[in-house]
Design an enzyme around this catalytic site. Structure first.
Site, PDB file in Angstrom:
ATOM      1  N   GLY A 162     -29.558   2.420  38.049  1.00  0.00           N
ATOM      2  CA  GLY A 162     -30.763   2.131  37.320  1.00  0.00           C
ATOM      3  C   GLY A 162     -31.610   1.026  37.811  1.00  0.00           C
ATOM      4  N   CYS A 209     -25.410  -5.193  38.450  1.00  0.00           N
ATOM      5  CA  CYS A 209     -26.888  -5.474  38.535  1.00  0.00           C
ATOM      6  C   CYS A 209     -27.405  -5.616  39.715  1.00  0.00           C
ATOM      7  CB  CYS A 209     -27.260  -6.386  37.597  1.00  0.00           C
ATOM      8  SG  CYS A 209     -29.071  -6.434  37.394  1.00  0.00           S
ATOM      9  N   LEU A 210     -28.276  -4.826  40.185  1.00  0.00           N
ATOM     10  CA  LEU A 210     -28.720  -4.720  41.626  1.00  0.00           C
ATOM     11  C   LEU A 210     -29.538  -6.248  41.843  1.00  0.00           C
ATOM     12  CD1 LEU A 210     -30.412  -1.477  42.552  1.00  0.00           C
ATOM     13  CD2 LEU A 210     -28.326  -2.109  42.924  1.00  0.00           C
ATOM     14  N   HIS A 217     -33.845  -5.564  30.588  1.00  0.00           N
ATOM     15  CA  HIS A 217     -34.712  -6.158  32.054  1.00  0.00           C
ATOM     16  C   HIS A 217     -36.108  -6.425  31.298  1.00  0.00           C
ATOM     17  CE1 HIS A 217     -32.128  -6.881  35.183  1.00  0.00           C
ATOM     18  NE2 HIS A 217     -31.302  -5.511  35.179  1.00  0.00           N
ATOM     19  N   GLN A 245     -37.576  -5.673  38.200  1.00  0.00           N
ATOM     20  CA  GLN A 245     -36.547  -6.053  39.355  1.00  0.00           C
ATOM     21  C   GLN A 245     -37.239  -5.846  40.586  1.00  0.00           C
ATOM     22  OE1 GLN A 245     -33.186  -3.462  37.654  1.00  0.00           O
ATOM     23  NE2 GLN A 245     -31.966  -4.909  38.715  1.00  0.00           N
ATOM     24  N   HIS A 298     -28.979  -1.466  29.474  1.00  0.00           N
ATOM     25  CA  HIS A 298     -28.999  -2.440  30.399  1.00  0.00           C
ATOM     26  C   HIS A 298     -30.458  -2.762  31.099  1.00  0.00           C
ATOM     27  CE1 HIS A 298     -27.280  -4.745  34.108  1.00  0.00           C
ATOM     28  NE2 HIS A 298     -28.570  -4.372  34.527  1.00  0.00           N
ATOM     29  N   GLU A 299     -30.995  -1.670  31.346  1.00  0.00           N
ATOM     30  CA  GLU A 299     -32.529  -1.370  31.849  1.00  0.00           C
ATOM     31  C   GLU A 299     -33.457  -2.109  30.776  1.00  0.00           C
ATOM     32  OE1 GLU A 299     -32.703  -1.431  35.050  1.00  0.00           O
ATOM     33  OE2 GLU A 299     -30.512  -0.588  35.213  1.00  0.00           O
TER      34      GLU A 299
HETATM   35 ZN    ZN Z   1     -29.849  -4.801  35.856  1.00  0.00          ZN
END
Ligand code: ZN
Length: 162
Positions: free
Chosen positions: A43, A87-88, A133, A48, A129-130
């Site tokens: 995701g 997480c990226l 963000h 991000q 999770h997204e």
């Molecule tokens: Zn993330």
């Protein structure tokens, strides 16, 4: 386009609604899917990659690539689930996070068409999770202070090695 990492203040911004879903959105989404593929993520939220607007994408295994524009989580299950998240924007870190097991989400797709989805399992987890963000929240914020400190110490060490 590159993925912002922990410490970048943009990640802490609350994203604003996406006003127009147009050709430019399509280009951004294509680039985001490319990054997701390259970095083997499941995701990615627009913030991000430095765009604080309310949309994110998911792609889990062989599941369809999905686009969520201006999403709302309208229902969450009472039942909770424990799942290890990464997480990226926090490469190399993983933490066990408890969240509702299932969610119902309303959003628009890449063509601006409204849809509702009931998600369970990994998709439910990635959506939550997204969605965080979009509010400027990272998964480490949901850990106890002690666990967060441990992870961030580890992150500092990982970063210094590079
Ligand atoms: Zn993330």
């Amino acid at each position: 386009m590159r993925v912002l990492t922990f410490g970048n203040e943009t990640l802490r911004q609350k994203s604003a609604p996406l006003e127009n879903i147009d050709g430019e959105t399509g280009t951004l989404l294509a680039e985001m899917f490319e990054i997701l593929e390259q970095q083997k993520g499941v995701g990615l939220a627009a913030v991000q990659v430095g765009i604080p607007r309310r949309f994110f994408i998911t792609r889990i295994g062989n599941d369809l690539p999905r686009v969520f524009i201006n999403p709302y989580i309208t229902e969450t299950s009472e039942e909770l689930a424990d799942y290890e998240e990464g997480c990226l924007s926090l490469p190399g870190l993983w933490g066990q996070i408890i969240r509702p097991k299932m969610v119902r989400v309303q959003a628009r797709n890449e063509r601006g068409k409204p849809f509702t989805i009931d998600a369970d399992g990994i998709l439910s987890r990635v959506i939550q999770h997204e969605y965080d963000h979009l509010e400027g929240t990272l998964f480490i914020d949901r850990l106890s202070a002690l666990k967060r400190e441990r992870l961030l110490n580890k992150y500092g060490k990982l970063k210094n090695k590079k």
